[in-house]
Scaffold this motif. Structure first.
Motif, short mmCIF file in Angstrom:
data_model
loop_
_atom_site.label_atom_id
_atom_site.label_comp_id
_atom_site.label_asym_id
_atom_site.label_seq_id
_atom_site.Cartn_x
_atom_site.Cartn_y
_atom_site.Cartn_z
N LYS A 305 0.84 -1.21 0.00
CA LYS A 305 0.00 0.00 0.00
C LYS A 305 0.87 1.25 0.00
O LYS A 305 0.60 2.21 -0.73
CB LYS A 305 -0.92 0.00 1.22
CG LYS A 305 -2.06 -1.00 1.15
CD LYS A 305 -2.90 -0.92 2.42
CE LYS A 305 -4.00 -1.99 2.42
NZ LYS A 305 -4.77 -1.96 3.70
N LEU A 306 1.91 1.23 0.85
CA LEU A 306 2.82 2.38 0.92
C LEU A 306 3.56 2.58 -0.40
O LEU A 306 3.74 3.72 -0.85
CB LEU A 306 3.82 2.18 2.06
CG LEU A 306 3.23 2.11 3.47
CD1 LEU A 306 4.30 1.79 4.50
CD2 LEU A 306 2.53 3.42 3.84
N LYS A 307 3.98 1.47 -1.02
CA LYS A 307 4.67 1.55 -2.30
C LYS A 307 3.75 2.10 -3.39
O LYS A 307 4.16 2.87 -4.27
CB LYS A 307 5.17 0.16 -2.71
CG LYS A 307 6.35 -0.36 -1.90
CD LYS A 307 7.65 0.29 -2.34
CE LYS A 307 8.83 -0.32 -1.62
NZ LYS A 307 10.11 0.35 -2.00
N GLU A 308 2.48 1.69 -3.32
CA GLU A 308 1.51 2.15 -4.31
C GLU A 308 1.27 3.65 -4.18
O GLU A 308 1.19 4.37 -5.19
CB GLU A 308 0.20 1.39 -4.12
CG GLU A 308 -0.83 1.66 -5.21
CD GLU A 308 -2.08 0.80 -5.06
OE1 GLU A 308 -2.90 0.83 -5.99
OE2 GLU A 308 -2.22 0.12 -4.03
N ILE A 309 1.17 4.12 -2.93
CA ILE A 309 1.00 5.56 -2.69
C ILE A 309 2.21 6.34 -3.22
O ILE A 309 2.07 7.38 -3.88
CB ILE A 309 0.79 5.83 -1.19
CG1 ILE A 309 -0.55 5.26 -0.73
CG2 ILE A 309 0.86 7.33 -0.90
CD1 ILE A 309 -0.74 5.27 0.78
N ASN A 310 3.39 5.81 -2.94
CA ASN A 310 4.62 6.46 -3.39
C ASN A 310 4.70 6.49 -4.91
O ASN A 310 5.12 7.49 -5.52
CB ASN A 310 5.82 5.73 -2.81
CG ASN A 310 7.14 6.38 -3.19
OD1 ASN A 310 7.36 7.56 -2.90
ND2 ASN A 310 8.01 5.64 -3.84
N LEU A 311 4.27 5.37 -5.55
CA LEU A 311 4.29 5.29 -7.01
C LEU A 311 3.34 6.31 -7.62
O LEU A 311 3.67 6.98 -8.62
CB LEU A 311 3.92 3.88 -7.45
CG LEU A 311 3.87 3.63 -8.97
CD1 LEU A 311 5.24 3.89 -9.60
CD2 LEU A 311 3.43 2.20 -9.26
N ASP A 312 2.15 6.45 -7.04
CA ASP A 312 1.17 7.43 -7.53
C ASP A 312 1.74 8.84 -7.45
O ASP A 312 1.55 9.66 -8.38
CB ASP A 312 -0.11 7.34 -6.71
CG ASP A 312 -0.89 6.07 -7.01
OD1 ASP A 312 -0.63 5.45 -8.05
OD2 ASP A 312 -1.75 5.69 -6.18
N LYS A 313 2.42 9.17 -6.36
CA LYS A 313 3.02 10.50 -6.21
C LYS A 313 4.06 10.75 -7.28
O LYS A 313 4.13 11.84 -7.87
CB LYS A 313 3.65 10.62 -4.82
CG LYS A 313 2.66 10.74 -3.69
CD LYS A 313 3.40 10.86 -2.35
CE LYS A 313 2.42 10.98 -1.19
NZ LYS A 313 3.13 11.07 0.11
#
Length: 398
Positions: A305-313
């Protein structure tokens, strides 16, 4: 080995006959002490009879030592997550007991049960490690043991697994780590059953130990009493002296019966109970593995989830690090999916294994308790019959 296995061993039908049913029977026999001092150990002949096509032939005899059985158990525990690996007898830490005839026979019997439980398990009997254990020469086994010690952390001591779990619990209590646990009511019910079963079995085994001890002590007391009474009879003449002699002889004969019954109690009552205590401890180790798998699954899902948020940013800002972040995210996703599959497989296998365990436990405990009651009834009849036969002689002398 039961009578069914013996009759099949003695069959005149070719083990490779197409019409014969698949079978794999193992016997652990002929314990022999080798070496001296701290280097001394017991070796066993392990005889395998099978018609499985992947084996080298219908019969194979190899020499194994206790550490080879430990190697097999550790390999299976490492590879077959979710399956209750049969327990192995503990290693005696007391030097004077390690090579006593009684201890050697108890261990031989326990090792025989251990390897036959593996051989009769529909999954474990297909293990390549089992085939290696049953067929490899001694040099190969020694090399495998040395390699294993050098490469893997061995789970020989199941208590270490429990200590690791306890450490995790301590971290939760002290606020160092957020608890991650399953909330399945059926699973909680199963765990509670296992924990209570272990306590009750341990208490029953403890009382069985005391029962064996009392039989032995009573047998020894009767033997001592018999000798003393016979000596007393030599001081008396005629009928009284003969009565004392008869009493002493009966006491010594009953002493032998009590000692034999104590040995039967040990092997057929106390040891089966101890074996089931070990079996439950093996189940607890699998429970700990399931907890680790669940925790790993949750940790990876959270990290994803954290990686996904970082990727979106990064994608929003059109950063040049998007490609690397996508690659990391995909790798983590694959790892997370694998962790989920591993956990789900453990759950599936455990559900099957607990049913199998309960069925076998019901059968085994029924046989154990029946043999116990039969032995006690036989002993009571022998004791009563011995004293009853002596009464007319004692009455005549008085």
């Amino acid at each position: 080995m039961n009578s069914t296995q013996k009759s099949l061993f003695g069959s005149t039908q070719s083990p490779r006959s197409p019409s014969s049913k698949p079978f794999l029977y193992v016997s652990v026999t002929d314990p022999v002490k080798l070496g001296n001092g701290v280097q001394a150990y017991i070796s066993y002949r392990v005889i395998t009879k099978t018609n499985f096509p992947e084996y080298q032939g219908p019969e194979k005899i190899v020499i194994r030592r206790y550490s080879d059985f430990v190697w097999l158990r550790d390999r299976l525990f490492e590879k077959y997550k979710g399956i209750f690996i049969p327990p192995i007898p503990e290693k005696s830490a007391v030097e004077k007991f390690r090579f006593s005839a009684e201890f050697i026979e108890m261990r031989r019997q326990a090792l025989d049960i251990f390897v036959n439980r593996i051989a009769s398990h529909h999954e474990l009997q297909q293990s390549e490690d089992l085939r290696t254990f049953l067929q490899a020469d001694e040099e190969t086994m020694e090399r495998l043991r040395s390699y294993e010690i050098g490469i893997f952390k061995k789970p020989s001591d199941l208590m270490q697994i429990f200590k690791d779990v306890q450490s995790k619990v301590s971290d939760v209590v002290l606020g160092k780590e957020k608890p991650v646990e399953e909330s399945d009511p059926e699973y909680e019910k199963m765990k509670q059953y296992i924990f209570e079963l272990e306590n009750h079995l341990a208490e029953a085994q403890k009382q069985a130990y005391h029962l064996v001890k009392r039989h032995r002590e009573l047998g020894q007391s009767l033997s001592d009493f018999g000798k003393a009474v016979k000596l007393l009879g030599t001081c008396e003449g005629n009928a009284l002296g003969k009565a004392f002699s008869e009493l002493g002889t009966k006491s010594e004969a009953l002493s032998i019966k009590l000692q034999r019954e104590a040995q039967r109690l040990l092997m057929n009552f106390e040891e089966p109970l101890k074996d089931y205590v070990r079996a439950v401890q093996s189940i607890r180790a699998t429970i700990a593995e399931r907890a680790n798998a669940f925790r790993r699954q949750c940790e990876l899902a959270e990290t994803m989830k954290l990686k996904e948020i970082n990727l979106d940013k990064l994608m929003l800002t059109r950063s040049d690090k998007v490609g690397e972040a996508e690659r990391e995210y995909n790798e983590l996703k694959a790892e997370s999916e694998q962790a989920t599959r591993t956990f789900e497989n453990i759950v599936k296998l455990m559900n099957e294994e607990i049913v199998r365990f309960q069925e076998h436990k019901t059968l085994d405990m029924g046989i154990t308790l029946h043999e116990f009651a039969k032995g006690q009834a036989r002993l009571a009849n022998d004791v009563a019959g011995a004293w009853r036969s002596l009464l007319p002689k004692l009455e005549a002398s008085s």
